[in-house]
Design a protein around this motif. Sequence first.
Motif, mmCIF file in Angstrom:
data_model
loop_
_atom_site.group_PDB
_atom_site.id
_atom_site.type_symbol
_atom_site.label_atom_id
_atom_site.label_comp_id
_atom_site.label_asym_id
_atom_site.label_seq_id
_atom_site.Cartn_x
_atom_site.Cartn_y
_atom_site.Cartn_z
ATOM 1 N N ARG A 48 -87.784 25.926 49.924
ATOM 2 C CA ARG A 48 -89.055 25.192 49.774
ATOM 3 C C ARG A 48 -89.512 24.595 51.100
ATOM 4 N NH1 ARG A 48 -86.798 22.680 44.710
ATOM 5 N NH2 ARG A 48 -87.609 23.983 43.042
ATOM 6 N N GLY A 49 -88.605 23.943 51.788
ATOM 7 C CA GLY A 49 -88.956 23.303 53.053
ATOM 8 C C GLY A 49 -89.416 24.296 54.099
ATOM 9 N N GLU B 64 -75.770 23.795 58.709
ATOM 10 C CA GLU B 64 -77.047 23.629 58.005
ATOM 11 C C GLU B 64 -78.235 23.965 58.907
ATOM 12 O OE1 GLU B 64 -78.988 23.405 54.639
ATOM 13 O OE2 GLU B 64 -76.850 23.000 54.734
ATOM 14 N N ARG C 14 -81.034 26.982 58.389
ATOM 15 C CA ARG C 14 -82.478 26.733 58.417
ATOM 16 C C ARG C 14 -83.169 27.641 59.435
ATOM 17 N NH1 ARG C 14 -86.829 24.334 59.776
ATOM 18 N NH2 ARG C 14 -87.945 22.882 58.458
ATOM 19 N N ASP D 233 -80.471 28.551 49.499
ATOM 20 C CA ASP D 233 -80.635 27.434 48.572
ATOM 21 C C ASP D 233 -82.121 27.156 48.361
ATOM 22 O OD1 ASP D 233 -78.101 26.146 50.533
ATOM 23 O OD2 ASP D 233 -77.782 26.641 48.412
ATOM 24 N N ILE D 234 -82.487 26.830 47.133
ATOM 25 C CA ILE D 234 -83.895 26.629 46.796
ATOM 26 C C ILE D 234 -84.508 25.450 47.558
ATOM 27 C CG2 ILE D 234 -83.448 25.220 44.741
ATOM 28 C CD1 ILE D 234 -86.256 27.853 45.170
ATOM 29 N N ASP D 235 -83.756 24.390 47.785
ATOM 30 C CA ASP D 235 -84.300 23.242 48.533
ATOM 31 C C ASP D 235 -84.623 23.635 49.973
ATOM 32 O OD1 ASP D 235 -84.105 21.598 46.313
ATOM 33 O OD2 ASP D 235 -82.066 20.939 46.832
ATOM 34 N N LEU D 236 -83.742 24.408 50.573
ATOM 35 C CA LEU D 236 -83.971 24.893 51.932
ATOM 36 C C LEU D 236 -85.176 25.839 51.943
ATOM 37 C CD1 LEU D 236 -83.017 25.081 54.880
ATOM 38 C CD2 LEU D 236 -81.515 26.952 54.165
#
Length: 158
Positions: free
Chosen positions: A143-144, A98, A102, A138-141
């Motif tokens: 956004r951050g 992960e 990132r 991934d969309i969550d990644l």
Amino acid sequence: MTEAEAYNKFSAQCALAEYCCSDIRKKMQRMEMGEEVTERVIRHLKKEGFIDESRYSKAFVRDKFRYNHWGRVRIEQGLRMKGISQSLIVDAMLEIDEDDARETLLHLMKKKLPSVKGRNAYEIKAKLMRFAMSRGFDIDLIRGVADEVVSDGDGIDY
């Protein structure tokens, strides 16, 4: 081409690079090999260890992540298109850390940022997010990381 010649040809290819069953099947179809012969050759290649879909899927994940900078979504889609089973896909996806995902996305977005044009930070962020989605992250990644790369008061000239 005989069955023995096909086996020798594909065993040599599989010794040099990873292949999955669907790759070999497509190659044999282009050579107009019969369905029965194709299945026997593939079965023999699997039995001898030249084809191992678990090994193939892990190598696919590592290569697409490291060299093509694909995200999890796109890699999973690529494996599904190759006919890899869901259980092997889940196992292979463990190859991606992960934190590495990132860092890769952060690097890609920072590299892309100078070429992105927009009237305001919102437009720039939206374009960067679409870019990251096209790479399969991934969309969550996304956004951050987008929030980290572009903020409303970061001094970008519009």
